[in-house]
Design a protein around this motif. Structure first.
Motif, PDB file in Angstrom:
ATOM      1  N   GLU A 137     -20.790  -1.656 -31.137  1.00 43.69           N
ATOM      2  CA  GLU A 137     -21.376  -1.609 -32.477  1.00 43.69           C
ATOM      3  C   GLU A 137     -22.196  -0.346 -32.631  1.00 43.69           C
ATOM      4  OE1 GLU A 137     -22.220  -6.419 -32.691  1.00 43.69           O
ATOM      5  OE2 GLU A 137     -23.609  -5.044 -33.673  1.00 43.69           O
ATOM      6  N   PHE A 138     -22.055   0.291 -33.775  1.00 48.96           N
ATOM      7  CA  PHE A 138     -22.929   1.410 -34.129  1.00 48.96           C
ATOM      8  C   PHE A 138     -23.817   0.940 -35.272  1.00 48.96           C
ATOM      9  CE2 PHE A 138     -19.057   3.686 -32.595  1.00 48.96           C
ATOM     10  CZ  PHE A 138     -19.619   4.383 -31.540  1.00 48.96           C
ATOM     11  N   ARG A 139     -25.040   0.669 -34.990  1.00 48.45           N
ATOM     12  CA  ARG A 139     -25.970   0.185 -36.018  1.00 48.45           C
ATOM     13  C   ARG A 139     -25.327  -0.861 -36.925  1.00 48.45           C
ATOM     14  NH1 ARG A 139     -26.183   5.462 -37.061  1.00 48.45           N
ATOM     15  NH2 ARG A 139     -27.601   6.706 -35.775  1.00 48.45           N
ATOM     16  N   GLY A 188      -2.865   3.399 -33.702  1.00 49.91           N
ATOM     17  CA  GLY A 188      -3.565   2.753 -34.803  1.00 49.91           C
ATOM     18  C   GLY A 188      -4.027   3.792 -35.792  1.00 49.91           C
ATOM     19  N   PRO A 189      -4.333   3.358 -37.016  1.00 49.54           N
ATOM     20  CA  PRO A 189      -4.762   4.306 -38.045  1.00 49.54           C
ATOM     21  C   PRO A 189      -6.067   5.007 -37.671  1.00 49.54           C
ATOM     22  CG  PRO A 189      -4.495   2.073 -38.953  1.00 49.54           C
ATOM     23  CD  PRO A 189      -4.331   1.969 -37.483  1.00 49.54           C
ATOM     24  N   ASN A 190      -6.367   6.081 -38.356  1.00 47.87           N
ATOM     25  CA  ASN A 190      -7.645   6.763 -38.148  1.00 47.87           C
ATOM     26  C   ASN A 190      -8.796   5.783 -38.334  1.00 47.87           C
ATOM     27  OD1 ASN A 190      -6.905   9.361 -37.457  1.00 47.87           O
ATOM     28  ND2 ASN A 190      -6.611   9.964 -39.602  1.00 47.87           N
ATOM     29  N   GLY A 191      -9.754   5.874 -37.437  1.00 53.12           N
ATOM     30  CA  GLY A 191     -10.923   5.010 -37.542  1.00 53.12           C
ATOM     31  C   GLY A 191     -10.720   3.644 -36.898  1.00 53.12           C
ATOM     32  N   ALA A 192      -9.568   3.437 -36.274  1.00 55.01           N
ATOM     33  CA  ALA A 192      -9.253   2.132 -35.675  1.00 55.01           C
ATOM     34  C   ALA A 192     -10.123   1.828 -34.453  1.00 55.01           C
ATOM     35  CB  ALA A 192      -7.781   2.068 -35.287  1.00 55.01           C
ATOM     36  N   GLY A 193     -10.683   2.873 -33.838  1.00 54.12           N
ATOM     37  CA  GLY A 193     -11.535   2.652 -32.671  1.00 54.12           C
ATOM     38  C   GLY A 193     -10.932   3.161 -31.370  1.00 54.12           C
ATOM     39  N   LYS A 194      -9.875   3.964 -31.470  1.00 52.95           N
ATOM     40  CA  LYS A 194      -9.173   4.429 -30.275  1.00 52.95           C
ATOM     41  C   LYS A 194     -10.057   5.329 -29.406  1.00 52.95           C
ATOM     42  CE  LYS A 194      -5.990   6.366 -32.809  1.00 52.95           C
ATOM     43  NZ  LYS A 194      -6.505   6.076 -34.164  1.00 52.95           N
ATOM     44  N   THR A 195     -10.652   6.340 -30.032  1.00 55.25           N
ATOM     45  CA  THR A 195     -11.494   7.258 -29.263  1.00 55.25           C
ATOM     46  C   THR A 195     -12.732   6.530 -28.732  1.00 55.25           C
ATOM     47  OG1 THR A 195     -10.692   9.179 -30.476  1.00 55.25           O
ATOM     48  CG2 THR A 195     -12.814   9.414 -29.383  1.00 55.25           C
ATOM     49  N   VAL A 239     -19.090  -2.536 -36.448  1.00 55.30           N
ATOM     50  CA  VAL A 239     -18.326  -2.855 -35.247  1.00 55.30           C
ATOM     51  C   VAL A 239     -17.094  -1.954 -35.158  1.00 55.30           C
ATOM     52  CG1 VAL A 239     -17.262  -4.690 -33.889  1.00 55.30           C
ATOM     53  CG2 VAL A 239     -19.103  -5.242 -35.490  1.00 55.30           C
ATOM     54  N   ALA A 240     -17.175  -0.950 -34.302  1.00 55.20           N
ATOM     55  CA  ALA A 240     -16.076   0.022 -34.173  1.00 55.20           C
ATOM     56  C   ALA A 240     -14.992  -0.496 -33.238  1.00 55.20           C
ATOM     57  CB  ALA A 240     -16.624   1.351 -33.670  1.00 55.20           C
ATOM     58  N   VAL A 241     -15.398  -1.242 -32.207  1.00 50.82           N
ATOM     59  CA  VAL A 241     -14.456  -1.856 -31.271  1.00 50.82           C
ATOM     60  C   VAL A 241     -14.881  -3.317 -31.153  1.00 50.82           C
ATOM     61  CG1 VAL A 241     -13.661  -1.912 -28.866  1.00 50.82           C
ATOM     62  CG2 VAL A 241     -13.978   0.289 -30.017  1.00 50.82           C
TER      63      VAL A 241
HETATM   64  N1  LIG Z   1     -21.231   7.638 -32.707  1.00 53.55           N
HETATM   65  C1  LIG Z   1     -20.841   6.940 -33.772  1.00 53.55           C
HETATM   66  N2  LIG Z   1     -21.748   6.458 -34.666  1.00 53.55           N
HETATM   67  C2  LIG Z   1     -21.365   5.744 -35.740  1.00 53.55           C
HETATM   68  N3  LIG Z   1     -20.097   5.422 -36.029  1.00 53.55           N
HETATM   69  C3  LIG Z   1     -19.148   5.867 -35.186  1.00 53.55           C
HETATM   70  C4  LIG Z   1     -19.459   6.646 -34.028  1.00 53.55           C
HETATM   71  N4  LIG Z   1     -18.297   6.950 -33.380  1.00 53.55           N
HETATM   72  C5  LIG Z   1     -17.311   6.381 -34.102  1.00 53.55           C
HETATM   73  N5  LIG Z   1     -17.808   5.746 -35.183  1.00 53.55           N
HETATM   74  C6  LIG Z   1     -17.031   4.998 -36.169  1.00 53.55           C
HETATM   75  O1  LIG Z   1     -16.246   4.043 -35.482  1.00 53.55           O
HETATM   76  C7  LIG Z   1     -14.959   3.934 -36.076  1.00 53.55           C
HETATM   77  C8  LIG Z   1     -13.905   4.208 -35.026  1.00 53.55           C
HETATM   78  O2  LIG Z   1     -13.917   5.594 -34.708  1.00 53.55           O
HETATM   79  P1  LIG Z   1     -12.942   6.231 -33.618  1.00 53.55           P
HETATM   80  O3  LIG Z   1     -13.058   5.452 -32.371  1.00 53.55           O
HETATM   81  O4  LIG Z   1     -13.223   7.668 -33.569  1.00 53.55           O
HETATM   82  O5  LIG Z   1     -11.518   5.957 -34.295  1.00 53.55           O
HETATM   83  P2  LIG Z   1     -10.081   6.589 -33.939  1.00 53.55           P
HETATM   84  O6  LIG Z   1     -10.191   7.398 -32.708  1.00 53.55           O
HETATM   85  O7  LIG Z   1      -9.185   5.401 -33.805  1.00 53.55           O
HETATM   86  O8  LIG Z   1      -9.704   7.409 -35.141  1.00 53.55           O
HETATM   87  C9  LIG Z   1     -14.925   4.903 -37.239  1.00 53.55           C
HETATM   88  O9  LIG Z   1     -15.201   4.192 -38.421  1.00 53.55           O
HETATM   89  C10 LIG Z   1     -16.032   5.873 -36.902  1.00 53.55           C
HETATM   90  O10 LIG Z   1     -16.595   6.407 -38.069  1.00 53.55           O
END
Ligand SMILES: Nc1ncnc2c1ncn2[C@@H]1O[C@H](COP(=O)(O)OP(=O)(O)O)[C@@H](O)[C@H]1O
Ligand SMILES: [Mg+2]
Length: 260
Positions: A17-19, A41-48, A22-24
């Protein structure tokens, strides 16, 4: 149990969770030893974010990560790397004004625990030339050994990144979008390269190019909005209605190549 030997990495309920966002979200991932496993997965899916959790660049909010049956959830990035979980970084990780060979030597110095002081004696460094050249040959960069890295074409830089990652002797290699920004020829070459270096190793890769994923991934996990939507071989995942809906915005036909 044979089943456990089979699994190199396993997450249970992995959550970040980021504040409050829920990213993952409760991700259960099981990576089989020796496979090429793609995370799509689409952009923003939580892969990175998943990658960052696995390499401990981020601490999970909850959930566990096991590597070779050992709980590594509480370990630091350096410990994780020592266990053999190595992530290939973006181009910035190689030194542009060193030669291709020198960059691989640095990777080898790190691996052997020699600190990578540039002032190390030429003799000690020379001992690394042979293994460094072998690694360059493995990624088809043998002919570029004495070239300054800054002069390499883009696709070759990514191949060098793979070589410097191999220098760390990864048991599990993480590749975040290895073909991003490449033209067809480079994509094909790097795809073959990944397939080749996967022998005797396990690879987890984030990849957008469906041609790449369908041609080399044994197993695919589809993430959407932080959760696992589907998992399986391409033939199954690509026909999964929820995947087509979420990933491609369509419920008809097969997954098309999502070329960035
Ligand atoms: N350090 C962070 N602080 C706040 N939100 C984040 C942070 N890193 C990623 N996010 C958010 O988490 C979600 C997943 O991001 P990310 O893992 O980069 O997706 P992907 O790699 O699948 O495109 C996105 O909505 C992104 O904005
Ligand atoms: Mg990403």
């Amino acid at each position: 149990m044979a089943d456990m030997d089979d699994t190199i990495l396993e997450t249970k309920g992995l959550t970040k969770e980021f504040r409050g966002f829920v990213a993952v979200n409760g991700v259960d991932l099981r990576i089989k030893r020796g496979e090429i496993h793609a995370l799509i997965g689409p952009n923003g899916a939580g892969k990175t974010t998943c990658f960052n959790l696995l390499t401990k660049f981020l601490a999970p909010t909850s959930g566990t990560i096991k590597f070779n049956g050992i709980d590594i959830t509480g370990e630091k990035p350096a410990q994780i790397a020592r266990r053999g979980i190595i992530r290939s970084f973006q181009i910035s990780a190689v030194f542009p004004h060193l030669t291709v060979l020198e960059n691989v030597r640095i990777g080898l110095q790190r691996q052997t625990g020699l600190s990578y002081h540039f002032w190390q004696s030429e003799k000690r460094l020379a001992a690394l030339n042979e293994p460094a050249r072998a690694l360059l040959d493995e990624v088809d960069l043998g002919g570029f050994a004495d070239e300054l890295t800054v002069n390499l074409p883009y696709g070759r830089k990514r191949a060098l990144e793979i070589a410097t990652t191999l220098a760390m002797e990864p048991e599990l290699m993480l590749l975040d979008e290895p073909t991003q920004g490449m033209g067809h020829e480079d994509v094909d070459r790097v795809t073959r390269l990944i397939k080749r270096v996967s022998a005797g190793r396990t690879i987890l890769m984030v990849e957008h190019n469906m041609n790449v994923v369908s041609s080399i991934a044994d197993t695919i996990t589809v993430l959407a909005r932080g959760s696992v939507l589907a998992e399986g071989p391409y033939s199954e995942v690509s026909r999964h209605p929820a995947v087509m809906q979420a990933y491609m915005g369509t419920t008809e036909g097969e997954l098309q190549g999502a070329h960035a």
